[in-house]
Design a protein around this motif. Structure first.
Motif, mmCIF file in Angstrom:
data_model
loop_
_atom_site.group_PDB
_atom_site.id
_atom_site.type_symbol
_atom_site.label_atom_id
_atom_site.label_comp_id
_atom_site.label_asym_id
_atom_site.label_seq_id
_atom_site.Cartn_x
_atom_site.Cartn_y
_atom_site.Cartn_z
ATOM 1 N N CYS A 1 0.739 -1.135 -0.020
ATOM 2 C CA CYS A 1 0.047 0.070 -0.094
ATOM 3 C C CYS A 1 0.900 1.209 -0.013
ATOM 4 O O CYS A 1 0.408 2.264 -0.456
ATOM 5 C CB CYS A 1 -0.853 -0.092 1.213
ATOM 6 N N HIS A 2 2.117 0.986 0.161
ATOM 7 C CA HIS A 2 3.016 2.286 0.131
ATOM 8 C C HIS A 2 3.003 2.756 -1.430
ATOM 9 O O HIS A 2 3.616 3.909 -1.480
ATOM 10 C CB HIS A 2 4.514 1.871 0.619
ATOM 11 N N GLN A 3 2.838 2.074 -2.201
ATOM 12 C CA GLN A 3 2.762 2.303 -3.626
ATOM 13 C C GLN A 3 1.800 3.012 -4.215
ATOM 14 O O GLN A 3 1.942 3.709 -5.244
ATOM 15 C CB GLN A 3 3.230 0.944 -4.413
ATOM 16 N N TYR A 4 0.686 3.137 -3.466
ATOM 17 C CA TYR A 4 -0.523 4.071 -3.909
ATOM 18 C C TYR A 4 -0.968 4.622 -2.828
ATOM 19 O O TYR A 4 -2.107 5.418 -2.942
ATOM 20 C CB TYR A 4 -1.697 3.126 -4.546
ATOM 21 N N ASN A 5 -0.190 5.047 -1.619
ATOM 22 C CA ASN A 5 -0.933 5.768 -0.450
ATOM 23 C C ASN A 5 0.371 6.652 -0.033
ATOM 24 O O ASN A 5 1.394 5.801 0.410
ATOM 25 C CB ASN A 5 -1.407 4.912 0.661
ATOM 26 N N LYS A 6 -0.125 7.968 -0.074
ATOM 27 C CA LYS A 6 1.273 8.798 0.317
ATOM 28 C C LYS A 6 1.535 8.582 1.812
ATOM 29 O O LYS A 6 2.679 8.685 2.067
ATOM 30 C CB LYS A 6 0.720 10.330 0.248
ATOM 31 N N ALA A 7 0.713 8.424 2.698
ATOM 32 C CA ALA A 7 0.977 8.197 4.169
ATOM 33 C C ALA A 7 1.998 7.108 4.309
ATOM 34 O O ALA A 7 2.577 7.146 5.348
ATOM 35 C CB ALA A 7 -0.277 8.358 4.999
ATOM 36 N N PHE A 8 1.590 5.794 3.872
ATOM 37 C CA PHE A 8 2.278 4.732 4.001
ATOM 38 C C PHE A 8 3.664 4.757 3.230
ATOM 39 O O PHE A 8 4.664 4.109 3.638
ATOM 40 C CB PHE A 8 1.511 3.654 3.766
ATOM 41 N N ALA A 9 3.709 5.686 1.996
ATOM 42 C CA ALA A 9 4.789 5.824 1.387
ATOM 43 C C ALA A 9 5.776 6.541 2.410
ATOM 44 O O ALA A 9 7.322 6.173 2.414
ATOM 45 C CB ALA A 9 4.669 6.758 0.094
ATOM 46 N N LEU A 10 5.588 7.488 3.108
ATOM 47 C CA LEU A 10 6.331 8.113 3.914
ATOM 48 C C LEU A 10 6.724 7.241 5.235
ATOM 49 O O LEU A 10 7.785 7.265 5.591
ATOM 50 C CB LEU A 10 5.534 9.435 4.551
ATOM 51 N N VAL A 11 5.884 6.318 5.656
ATOM 52 C CA VAL A 11 6.430 5.365 6.493
ATOM 53 C C VAL A 11 7.537 4.336 5.925
ATOM 54 O O VAL A 11 8.558 4.268 6.568
ATOM 55 C CB VAL A 11 5.133 4.612 6.943
ATOM 56 N N ALA A 12 7.390 4.175 4.790
ATOM 57 C CA ALA A 12 8.450 3.274 4.164
ATOM 58 C C ALA A 12 9.732 3.822 4.083
ATOM 59 O O ALA A 12 10.534 2.887 3.864
ATOM 60 C CB ALA A 12 7.971 2.599 2.786
ATOM 61 N N SER A 13 9.889 5.067 4.113
ATOM 62 C CA SER A 13 11.142 5.713 3.951
ATOM 63 C C SER A 13 11.535 6.634 5.077
ATOM 64 O O SER A 13 12.346 7.491 5.431
ATOM 65 C CB SER A 13 11.142 6.834 2.554
#
Length: 271
Positions: free
Chosen positions: A60-72
Motif C-alpha cells: 500500500c506504500h505504492q499507492y498511499n502517500k501516508a504509508f509511502a512516508l512510513v516506508a522511508s
C-alpha cells in the motif's frame, strides 16, 4: 535515528527490540484512517481471511502517500543501515490485520525460510519492522516471539498451504516446543505508535483474535542491497523487484503530512 549501544546488545542477545511511542499520535491517527480506507477497497493486493475479514494489505506504500512516508521514515531506515552496514531496499510492505472476533492465526514460523524458498533471498540480511496502529494487548492476538531463537539459524520448515488463506513456511510442534522450553515466549504489547524490530530468523507467530478489539500492524521488510532476491516466485506486490536503496526521510515528514491532511479536512468541513 541510530540504535543505542544497549539496544544493539539487546538485539544481538534476544533477537528483537521494542520501542514504545516511536511514532507520535498525529501520525498514528492519520495511518489509522488511511488503513481503514485501504482495507475497504477491493484490490488484488488485499488478501482476506477465509471468513472474508481483512488479513493483509500488500504494497500500500505504492499507492498511499501516508504509508509511502512510513516506508522511508528515518526511524525505520537508519537502524537497519546501522545493523547491516550498508544501504537497504524494500523487500515487502504490508498491513496485517486481526479483525475483531474473526482474525485468524499466524502459525509459528521464521521469516527468512519463506523469503529464501519463495523469493530466492540469499541470506538472512533482512528484517521485519512492525509499527503498531492499534493497541496490542495480551488478549487480541499479539505477535509472540521466542527470544534467542534467531541463534538457531534457519530451521527446517514445511509449506503450509491450508491452515489459513496465506501460504507460509512453518515450523513443526516439536521444534517450537524445544525452543520455547529453552527460551520461553514473549508477547510485546503497547499503545499505537510502538515499534518492534526482530531478526529474520526469530521464531514468531500469533493466535486468533476472538475479542472485540481489532489490531493492525504495519510491517516494513528491509533487506541489505547486497542481499537482493534472485528467483522470486510470488507477485511483485508481495516480493518487490526494485532494489533501489531507500532514501531516508526526515522524521517530521509524516507529521507534516498529517497536519496538512487535517487542515484540508477541516477546510472541507466548513464548505
Amino acid at each position: 535515528m541510530k540504535l543505542s549501544g544497549q539496544q544493539l546488545k539487546d538485539f544481538d542477545e534476544l533477537g528483537y527490540i521494542f520501542m514504545p511511542d516511536c511514532f507520535p499520535p498525529e501520525a498514528v491517527a492519520l495511518l489509522q484512517r488511511e488503513a481503514a480506507v485501504i482495507f475497504s477497497e477491493q484490490r488484488e493486493e488485499i488478501w482476506r481471511e477465509k471468513s472474508g475479514a481483512p488479513r493483509t494489505a500488500f504494497a500500500c506504500h505504492q499507492y498511499n502517500k501516508a504509508f509511502a512516508l512510513v516506508a522511508s521514515d528515518s526511524r525505520l531506515i537508519e537502524p537497519l543501515q546501522q545493523l547491516f552496514g550498508e544501504q537497504v531496499y524494500i523487500h515487502q510492505f504490508k498491513i496485517n490485520a486481526k479483525a475483531a472476533f474473526t482474525g485468524d492465526v499466524w502459525q509459528w514460523h521464521q521469516d527468512f525460510p519463506t523469503w529464501h524458498a519463495d523469493d530466492g533471498m540469499p541470506d538472512a540480511r533482512a528484517m521485519n519492522i512492525a509499527i503498531f496502529l492499534d493497541e496490542v494487548m495480551p488478549i487480541n492476538g499479539p505477535l509472540m516471539v521466542v527470544p534467542r531463537s534467531h541463534k538457531s539459524g534457519a530451521l527446517k520448515s514445511n509449506h503450509d498451504k491450508g491452515t489459513t488463506s496465506y501460504p507460509l513456511w512453518t515450523l513443526d510442534n516439536e521444534t517450537v516446543t524445544r525452543l520455547v522450553a529453552e527460551n520461553g515466549i514473549v508477547a510485546p504489547t503497547g499503545k499505537p505508535g510502538g515499534v518492534l524490530m526482530f531478526h529474520a530468523n526469530m521464531v514468531h507467530g500469533s493466535s486468533g483474535n476472538i475479542t472485540p478489539y481489532p489490531r493492525r500492524i504495519v510491517y516494513l521488510t528491509l533487506s541489505a542491497v547486497s542481499n537482493a532476491i534472485k528467483n522470486p516466485t510470488r507477485p511483485e506486490f508481495i516480493a518487490h523487484r526494485d532494489f533501489t536503496p531507500v532514501r531516508s526521510e526526515n522524521i517530521d515528514a509524516l507529521v507534516d503530512y498529517a497536519r496538512a491532511q487535517n487542515a484540508l479536512a477541516a477546510a472541507a468541513a466548513l464548505v
